[in-house]
Each structure stands twice: as C-alpha cells, then as structure tokens.
Motif scaffolding. Structure first.
Motif, PDB file in Angstrom:
ATOM      1  N   PHE A 179      60.057 -57.675 -28.408  1.00 28.69           N
ATOM      2  CA  PHE A 179      61.257 -58.140 -28.176  1.00 28.69           C
ATOM      3  C   PHE A 179      61.959 -58.527 -29.398  1.00 28.69           C
ATOM      4  O   PHE A 179      63.266 -58.103 -29.640  1.00 28.69           O
ATOM      5  N   VAL A 226      63.476 -55.458 -31.215  1.00 30.46           N
ATOM      6  CA  VAL A 226      64.577 -55.051 -30.434  1.00 30.46           C
ATOM      7  C   VAL A 226      65.886 -55.862 -30.968  1.00 30.46           C
ATOM      8  O   VAL A 226      66.928 -55.056 -31.150  1.00 30.46           O
ATOM      9  N   TRP A 227      65.758 -57.048 -30.842  1.00 29.50           N
ATOM     10  CA  TRP A 227      66.921 -57.856 -31.111  1.00 29.50           C
ATOM     11  C   TRP A 227      67.432 -58.018 -32.590  1.00 29.50           C
ATOM     12  O   TRP A 227      68.083 -58.542 -33.134  1.00 29.50           O
ATOM     13  N   MET A 253      79.705 -48.385 -32.445  1.00 29.45           N
ATOM     14  CA  MET A 253      79.365 -48.445 -31.051  1.00 29.45           C
ATOM     15  C   MET A 253      80.144 -49.551 -30.173  1.00 29.45           C
ATOM     16  O   MET A 253      80.562 -49.351 -29.175  1.00 29.45           O
ATOM     17  N   LEU A 267      82.379 -48.784 -26.772  1.00 22.66           N
ATOM     18  CA  LEU A 267      81.915 -49.555 -25.601  1.00 22.66           C
ATOM     19  C   LEU A 267      83.097 -50.119 -24.979  1.00 22.66           C
ATOM     20  O   LEU A 267      83.397 -50.106 -23.970  1.00 22.66           O
ATOM     21  N   VAL A 317      82.926 -47.621 -22.050  1.00 20.02           N
ATOM     22  CA  VAL A 317      81.749 -47.776 -21.115  1.00 20.02           C
ATOM     23  C   VAL A 317      81.819 -49.240 -20.404  1.00 20.02           C
ATOM     24  O   VAL A 317      81.859 -49.397 -19.132  1.00 20.02           O
ATOM     25  N   GLY A 369      67.914 -58.140 -21.635  1.00 18.99           N
ATOM     26  CA  GLY A 369      68.552 -58.175 -22.840  1.00 18.99           C
ATOM     27  C   GLY A 369      68.281 -57.273 -23.470  1.00 18.99           C
ATOM     28  O   GLY A 369      69.020 -56.575 -24.437  1.00 18.99           O
ATOM     29  N   ALA A 370      66.868 -56.634 -23.638  1.00 19.28           N
ATOM     30  CA  ALA A 370      66.652 -55.243 -24.359  1.00 19.28           C
ATOM     31  C   ALA A 370      67.294 -54.140 -24.023  1.00 19.28           C
ATOM     32  O   ALA A 370      67.839 -53.337 -24.851  1.00 19.28           O
ATOM     33  N   VAL A 421      70.563 -54.316 -22.570  1.00 20.16           N
ATOM     34  CA  VAL A 421      71.664 -54.175 -23.225  1.00 20.16           C
ATOM     35  C   VAL A 421      71.995 -53.760 -24.716  1.00 20.16           C
ATOM     36  O   VAL A 421      72.891 -53.273 -24.994  1.00 20.16           O
ATOM     37  N   PHE A 422      70.670 -54.345 -25.244  1.00 19.14           N
ATOM     38  CA  PHE A 422      70.899 -53.918 -26.861  1.00 19.14           C
ATOM     39  C   PHE A 422      70.418 -52.357 -27.067  1.00 19.14           C
ATOM     40  O   PHE A 422      71.184 -51.794 -27.827  1.00 19.14           O
ATOM     41  N   LEU A 423      69.471 -51.683 -26.327  1.00 17.93           N
ATOM     42  CA  LEU A 423      69.049 -50.573 -26.628  1.00 17.93           C
ATOM     43  C   LEU A 423      70.322 -49.302 -26.100  1.00 17.93           C
ATOM     44  O   LEU A 423      70.429 -48.279 -26.539  1.00 17.93           O
ATOM     45  N   TYR A 424      70.823 -49.664 -25.078  1.00 23.24           N
ATOM     46  CA  TYR A 424      71.606 -48.592 -24.258  1.00 23.24           C
ATOM     47  C   TYR A 424      72.830 -48.035 -25.364  1.00 23.24           C
ATOM     48  O   TYR A 424      72.847 -46.862 -25.244  1.00 23.24           O
ATOM     49  N   PRO A 425      73.549 -48.943 -26.008  1.00 19.84           N
ATOM     50  CA  PRO A 425      74.594 -48.297 -26.985  1.00 19.84           C
ATOM     51  C   PRO A 425      73.900 -47.275 -27.624  1.00 19.84           C
ATOM     52  O   PRO A 425      74.384 -46.394 -28.384  1.00 19.84           O
ATOM     53  N   PHE A 426      72.632 -47.545 -28.308  1.00 17.19           N
ATOM     54  CA  PHE A 426      71.906 -46.729 -29.383  1.00 17.19           C
ATOM     55  C   PHE A 426      71.774 -45.295 -28.474  1.00 17.19           C
ATOM     56  O   PHE A 426      71.836 -44.246 -29.246  1.00 17.19           O
ATOM     57  N   TRP A 459      72.930 -44.193 -25.877  1.00 12.71           N
ATOM     58  CA  TRP A 459      74.310 -43.598 -25.395  1.00 12.71           C
ATOM     59  C   TRP A 459      74.997 -42.478 -26.589  1.00 12.71           C
ATOM     60  O   TRP A 459      75.405 -41.463 -26.515  1.00 12.71           O
ATOM     61  N   MET A 460      74.866 -43.289 -27.631  1.00 12.70           N
ATOM     62  CA  MET A 460      75.228 -42.769 -29.110  1.00 12.70           C
ATOM     63  C   MET A 460      74.673 -41.398 -29.063  1.00 12.70           C
ATOM     64  O   MET A 460      75.252 -40.395 -29.495  1.00 12.70           O
ATOM     65  N   PHE A 516      78.870 -42.117 -18.938  1.00 15.09           N
ATOM     66  CA  PHE A 516      77.914 -43.106 -19.537  1.00 15.09           C
ATOM     67  C   PHE A 516      76.620 -42.583 -19.183  1.00 15.09           C
ATOM     68  O   PHE A 516      75.717 -43.196 -19.357  1.00 15.09           O
TER      69      PHE A 516
END
Lengths: 314, 270
Positions: A117, A120-121, A135, A139, A147, B14-15, B17-22, B24-25, B39
């Motif tokens: 985790f 990821v952060w 991005m 968004l 989005v 949370g993860a 939310v963080f990974l989705y934009p990547f 998606w891009m 989307f």
C-alpha cells in the motif's frame, strides 16, 4: 610496542588528512559554486535593478528599493495570504494529517500488505510532475472529458464544469497534498516501526484500546518526526511551485509567492525578466520560511499537544 | 474481524483512487479520439494513431536519449562524490570534520527553487546556456546522498577497514574495492532517488535549454501536451505523457521494496 603504535597512528592521522582533502575536493567545489555562491548572489542581486533590459553590464545599485517596492505592492498582501493558506491547508491535512493516517493504517496491517500500500501511495511522488498534473487536469476537465463530472456529479444532477477553475485553492492543495502525504508517511512509518513491540504488548495487557494505544504510545513517540516533517515540509511547500505552474500557471488567483518570483524573474509572456526584483522576492520567502519554522517550534506547542513519552527509549 | 475488514476496505479504496488515473491514462492512449470521454478502462477499438502522432511531431527519441544521458551521468557522479565525502566524514579523521558535515546539512535545507534565479544568471555568465553541462553539472552533488552514505558507512565494522589499511591498501582502494561492494542498498537508494529527481525535473531544463535537440523528455512532453503542439489531440497528449512516465514507473515497480525499506532505515529519524 606502544611507541611504535603511536607513531603509526600519527602517520595514519596525517595520511587521513591528505586523503580526506582529495575525497572532499570535488564536492567542495560543487557546493561552493552551486549552493553557497547562489545564496550570496541572491543577496547581491536583490540590491540591484539587474534585469533583461539592463543586461549583466548596465545595472545599478538600488539598496533596499526592491524590498520597499514589494512591501508597498498591493498584490503582496493578497499573495502572502494565499501562500499561507495554501501551505497551512496542505501541511495540516496532507503532509502531516494524511501522512500520519497512512503510516498508522499501513503499520496495523501485515507488513507485506503495508509495504504494498505504501508503494501505491508513493506513486504521485514517483510520477513525473508533468504527467501527474496532466492526470488531474483530465480528471477535473469540463465535459466531455472530465471523469469527476461524469462519474460523480452527472448522476447527482450537478452541472459539469472545469473543477480547477471552480475551486482553485482546493485544486492546488489537493494536487500538492497527494504528493506531500507520502513524505510524512515514510518518516512516520519508520518511526512507528522502531517502537519496541513490548510497549504495545504492555498497553494491551493494561487493556488499552487501539485508539488509546495510538494516542498514548504512538503519538508521544512521534514528537521529533512530527516536528521534522512540519518544519521541513513548510519550507518545501513555501518554495515549490512546479505543480501550480503546470496546473494553472498562476491563473484563477493561484499565483503563490514562489511562482510570483519565478514569473517576474525568469518566465513571463512579455519577456521582461527582473532578476533583481525576483531575487528580493526569493530572499523574503526565505525570511518567511525561517519565521514560520520558529513559530511552529515555539507556538505550535507541540509539547503540550503531545504529552511526554513515559519511556525515553528513542 | 469486522474492524480489520474495514481497514483493508479503506486501504483498497484509497489504492483504487490512486491507481485509476494511471490505468485510465494508459488505456486512453490506445483509444480513438471519440472514445476518450468514457471512463472505461478497456478500449472498444485499439488504435496506435496516438503514438504515431507523438513520434512524428516531436523529437521524442532524441529527448529520451538526452534524458537518459543527463540522468545517468549526474546520478553516477552523485554516487561517486557522495560516497567519497560520506567515507571521509565517517571513516577518516581530520580537523573541521563536524563543520563540513553541518555545511552539508545546511545545503540540504536550501530548496532548489530558491536558488533558481542566481543559478540561472550564473549559468548564463558561464556561457553554458543550451549545453549538456548546464543540465548535468549543477546536479552532480547532493547533500542528501552524502548523508545517506555517511550513515550507512558508520555501520561497516571499523576492523574491516583497519585490516585493509594494515595490508597497505590506500583509502581510495578501501572505499572502492571493500566498502562500496558492501553498500548496495544505499547505492540503490541514492541511485533511484537521484535518477528519478533528474529524470522528472522540468523547471531547470525549461530555463537553460531552448535548443530542441538538447531538450529532455519532460520538457518535450510539456511543450507537446501543454504547450499546444499536440493540436488538442488528447489521446496523443496522453501518449507522450505515458512515454515519459513509463520508464520511471517500471523501474520503481522493480525496486520499490529496496527503495522503501532503505529510505525508512537509513537514519531519517529526524
């Protein structure tokens, strides 16, 4: 025997000195040229009217005129206020708040999951700023791309808009906050992990709940990491502007102090670069940074906020 | 048990939310222009048109080579110089050692953005504008790297170094033949952090480089995607951004364990 040893030691000492010189020299030159000299030049520049129109030759000493000009500028106060708001909000909610939350959450799961985790952060910090900010722009974009508009707001019947323009302060805080949170997360995590497990066991035996463990064991032992993150991140938030530069370039009233200096001295549409004035802005920013650090050290009352740890093991 | 589930749910949310934009891009770069508004993550029709546009419009391969060259040179130098100073500060004794250490800590507290203006005037006066040395030389040394090396070298047993000295090794040989091979974790950490910092940097190249042949990846991508060269072709803008981010994210995925662990253990306790 002992005399022999002493001469050998003295010999090594002398050799150390020469070797040390050789080891230090390249870095010494680089530090002088690219760290110490620029600090000196900032002071010197700020007392001149040097700009792209005077060039490096035809400048004049102006004393403190640049500073006076800044203090008399009607925009200075509004920019200072904006900068302070931006720094305070980002620091409290993300660099410290979210960083702390993430550190606690990821140390309360299994180590493997925790590392995953955290990895990821850290992504927003690892990603090139250009890409990361792009991005966000997409968004938050107005219809038909955004989005946020499509996913969350259309179902609620809220009219689509470009969210950065609609809430600029929130946007720059969020964009910087998501990067900033990871620094605190790493520092706090390593501090939490270095707390002896016995302390937690003892707390559990005494019947302390999760929350009480965090409040009375973890937080008191995080005093120094907290202070370090607050001071260090205040400085870096004050001076960094790359994200804002790419996100809005100062539009929608988001020109923080550091970006103001950059625009005046190095990059603007009309091509008139005021190096002297910009240097004065930068010098004042250092002053603000030092002041804020002192304030957070003195008046933040960290000691009162966080009680002394019962065990001084760290 | 429920509490634990809640914790994981929060972390996973949370993860995402963080990974989705990547994600998606990445998927958007393969979508035809009409599909970009959606989307969804898997393109209905896959196209290479976006990447073709990037490669024909901007010198992206040249920029990639420039970035690689600049980042690799500066990183090597930061490691070598950092290890040298770190070694001297931890394993050699000489007068003024503590003062020098404090000066290095002080340079760490000066944010790079603050010295941008004087550094720019300095580079122009040196006649280095539009040159590789403008990109490389100011980044050849890092106080942070010195600190990390110093902390790490202090954990190496002094007896090892003493033994090498008795065998007649010079300090230079000790550092590069004995100490450095034992220092892989710190070399990796310094290497990744420095490489990443220089690879991702946009501000400095933007100031000192105006010749397109010398531009680095972030600069070229910024020019293309934000500066308008992509003619509002969103797919192509994102394709350029992906090409910039991909090498660094792949490297990160490989090294993240070493990276996080050593960052957390290398004495950054405040």
């Amino acid at each position: 025997m002992s005399g022999n040893l002493r001469t050998r030691k003295a010999h090594v000492g002398r050799r150390d000195r020469w070797e040390a010189m050789g080891f230090l020299l390249p870095s010494f030159l680089l530090v002088m040229l690219f760290f110490v000299l620029p600090v000196v030049i900032t002071g010197f520049l700020s007392a001149t009217d040097m700009s792209s129109s005077t060039g490096f030759r035809h400048w004049h000493w102006v004393g403190l005129a640049n500073y006076a000009k800044i203090l008399n500028s009607p925009r200075a106060m509004s920019r200072l206020w904006l900068t302070l708001q931006y720094v305070a909000l980002t620091l409290v909610f993300f660099n410290v708040g979210m960083g702390l939350l993430l550190a606690i959450l990821t140390t309360y799961v299994s180590p493997r999951m925790g590392t995953l985790f955290r990895a990821v952060w850290l992504l927003p910090r690892v990603t090139p700023t250009v890409v990361y900010v792009m991005m966000w722009i997409f968004l938050a974009a107005d219809a038909p791309y955004g989005v946020i508009n499509q996913l969350f707001l259309e179902p609620l019947g809220i009219a689509p808009r470009y969210w950065v323009a609609a809430h600029p302060l929130l946007a720059i805080v969020l964009v910087n906050g998501y990067i900033g949170a990871s620094f605190g997360m790493i520092i706090f995590t390593s501090a939490i992990q270095s707390i002896p497990v016995d302390l937690f066991r003892a707390a559990m035996v005494d019947g302390a709940s999760r929350w009480k463990q965090i409040r009375h064991v973890v937080l008191p032992l995080l005093r120094w990491p907290l202070l370090f993150v607050i001071v260090y991140q205040t400085l870096s938030l004050l001076t960094s502007f790359e994200q804002i530069l790419i996100l809005t370039d100062g539009a929608y009233n988001t020109e923080v102090w550091a970006l103001w200096a950059y625009h005046r001295a190095l990059n603007n549409y009309w091509g008139y670069f005021q190096w002297g004035f910009g240097a004065a802005l930068a010098a004042l920013l250092v002053l603000i940074g030092v002041l804020l650090s002192v304030i957070s050290l003195r008046f933040f009352r960290l000691k009162a906020l966080i009680q002394r740890p019962l065990i001084e093991s760290l | 048990m429920m509490k634990r589930l809640g914790l994981y749910a929060a972390l996973i949310l949370g993860a995402i939310v963080f990974l989705y934009p990547f994600l998606w891009m990445l998927s958007a770069t393969f979508k035809p222009e009409l599909e970009l508004g959606g989307f969804h993550l898997i393109p209905h029709r896959v196209t290479w048109e976006n990447y073709r546009l990037v490669f024909t419009r901007i010198p992206i391969i040249r920029a990639f080579v420039n970035s690689l060259f600049v980042s690799a040179t500066a990183t090597t130098s930061v490691i070598v110089f950092g290890a040298m100073v770190g070694y001297a500060l931890s394993r050699l004794s000489f007068p003024g050692r503590e003062i020098i250490f404090n000066v290095i800590l002080f340079t760490m507290m000066i944010p790079a953005q603050l010295t941008l203006i004087p550094l720019y005037t300095l580079i122009v006066r040196l006649g280095w504008a539009d040159s590789y040395q403008a990109l490389i030389v100011p980044g050849m040394m890092s106080g942070f790297a010195i600190l990390l090396f110093r902390q790490f070298f202090r954990t190496i047993p002094p007896s090892l170094i003493e033994a090498a000295r008795l065998d007649g090794c010079s300090e230079w040989q000790i550092l590069f033949h004995i100490v450095m091979p034992l220092s892989k974790p710190v070399i990796t950490t310094v290497g990744i952090l420095t490489f990443m910092g220089i690879w991702n940097d946009l501000l400095w190249p933007l100031l000192v480089i105006h010749d397109r042949r010398l531009m680095t990846m972030p600069q070229v991508v910024a020019l293309f995607s934000i500066g308008g060269l992509a003619e509002a072709r969103v797919g192509a803008q994102l394709a350029a951004a992906t090409l910039l981010a991909l090498p660094i994210i792949v490297a990160y995925a490989f090294f993240q364990r070493t990276f996080i662990e050593s960052m957390a253990t290398t004495g950054l306790k405040g």
